[in-house]
Structures are given as structure tokens and as C-alpha cells.
Design an enzyme around this catalytic site. Sequence first.
Site, mmCIF file in Angstrom:
data_model
loop_
_atom_site.group_PDB
_atom_site.id
_atom_site.type_symbol
_atom_site.label_atom_id
_atom_site.label_comp_id
_atom_site.label_asym_id
_atom_site.label_seq_id
_atom_site.Cartn_x
_atom_site.Cartn_y
_atom_site.Cartn_z
ATOM 1 N N SER A 199 0.803 -1.222 0.000
ATOM 2 C CA SER A 199 0.000 0.000 0.000
ATOM 3 C C SER A 199 0.836 1.273 0.000
ATOM 4 O O SER A 199 0.374 2.318 -0.450
ATOM 5 C CB SER A 199 -0.938 0.004 1.208
ATOM 6 N N GLY A 223 -2.061 -4.297 0.958
ATOM 7 C CA GLY A 223 -2.178 -5.539 1.708
ATOM 8 C C GLY A 223 -1.229 -6.638 1.269
ATOM 9 O O GLY A 223 -1.230 -7.726 1.856
ATOM 10 N N ASN A 258 3.491 -5.662 5.683
ATOM 11 C CA ASN A 258 2.294 -6.388 6.115
ATOM 12 C C ASN A 258 2.659 -7.694 6.814
ATOM 13 O O ASN A 258 1.973 -8.113 7.754
ATOM 14 C CB ASN A 258 1.385 -6.663 4.907
ATOM 15 N N ASP A 306 -4.526 6.535 10.196
ATOM 16 C CA ASP A 306 -4.088 5.242 10.730
ATOM 17 C C ASP A 306 -2.658 5.269 11.249
ATOM 18 O O ASP A 306 -2.199 4.333 11.904
ATOM 19 C CB ASP A 306 -4.264 4.131 9.699
ATOM 20 N N HIS A 366 0.088 5.027 6.853
ATOM 21 C CA HIS A 366 0.199 5.406 5.450
ATOM 22 C C HIS A 366 0.402 6.916 5.276
ATOM 23 O O HIS A 366 -0.351 7.699 5.860
ATOM 24 C CB HIS A 366 -1.053 4.982 4.681
#
Length: 213
Positions: free
Chosen positions: A40, A77, A106, A187, A190
Site C-alpha cells: 500500500s 495488503g 504487512n 491510521d 500510510h
Amino acid sequence: MMVRHKSKSFSLFALFVLLFFTLNTKAFSNSKSILILGDSLSAGYGMTIDQGWVALSQQYYNVNNQPVDLINASISGETTAGGLRRLPSLLEQHNIDWLLIELGGNDGLQGHPTSNIENNLNAIIDLAKQHDVQVALMQIRIPPNYGKRYRQAFEGLYPKIAEQQQVAYLPFFIEDIATQTHLMQNDGIHPNQQAQPMISEQMQQQLLDLLYN
């Protein structure tokens, strides 16, 4: 008879030249390509793909007539195992000079064993080398709340693998950005749209150095 023979020979020759140039345009071009196998952070999570750092970098190269083709194969992801599964078809689909691996975040966030991550990264690099593709491995970091022991083991994989495999090693491209909350999405993982030009500016020269130095 002589005239018809020459005309036919010329037509066949012209067809051959046309096909040769069509199938081998890359051989007569100075441009070089790099496939970005990432997650991502390179897929432009939370924004349209044209707002992400990869698209911005390609725009920069185009405007400045820099012979660089970026192929963004990043998926939000994505894990090292997923990247390894997808790589064979990507190598068949694209004729590339370099592979940039931006994977592992991830895996780390999900607490995957570092031995599995290491095996996957080595397999990705080995597969690229089998296709005569040069490789750059980007350092990946994870938040400190995953524990000092796991974090050190995880982050230590990247310089070790790069040294053992003798591939280019790139620093984590959001190292400084990640500590600035106004450049991160809610979050905290990112980078936001405001950060993308900064990432792009940082990566533009690094990618040029890979391809042409």
C-alpha cells in the site's frame, strides 16, 4: 522477371525491418524500466493511483525527458508471499531492467515469522536474477509496539539479505515522513496525499542512480 524479383525481395526486406523494429523497440531505446513490487505504501492507499509517488515520479521523468519507465505492480495488503506468487507472471508480462522490492511491512504487522519473510525475499530475488533482472531491496520498518526483539530481527533482515545477495539496498522511503503526523493518514501507517510529492522527490534520483549509474 528481374524487376518483379527485385520488387518482391524489397517487400520482404521491408516487412522484416518493420517486424524487427516493432518487436525490438526497447533495444533501440535508451529508456530503462523498473518494476515496483510493493504494498500500500507504493499503491497509493487512500488516494487515486495518479496521486501516489510512483505516478508523480513518472510524470517528472516524462516532463524532463528522462528515459525511465516505472511499472507499478504494488497492491495494498500485499505480503512477501503474495509478491512471490505474482512475480512469475509479472516477469513474463513485462520486459524490465530492474525490480524494486518494497515488501514485508504487512508480514511484520501480521507477526509472520522472520524466517518465512527472509525465505520469500530471497526467493523473489533469486527469481529476478534468473531472468537477468537487477534487484533493489528497500528497507522496511514497523512500529515499535511490536516488541524490540521482533522488530530488530525483522528490520535486520533487509541489510543482511542485500549483502548476501549482492543487490542494491535502499533506505526506508518514509523514514522521516512517518514521524510527522501532518504527513500521515489517520491510521498512522500510510503517508497522506501531501506527503506523496516529498516521497517522489526523494525517489526520483535514487531510481535514476539505479538505472544509469
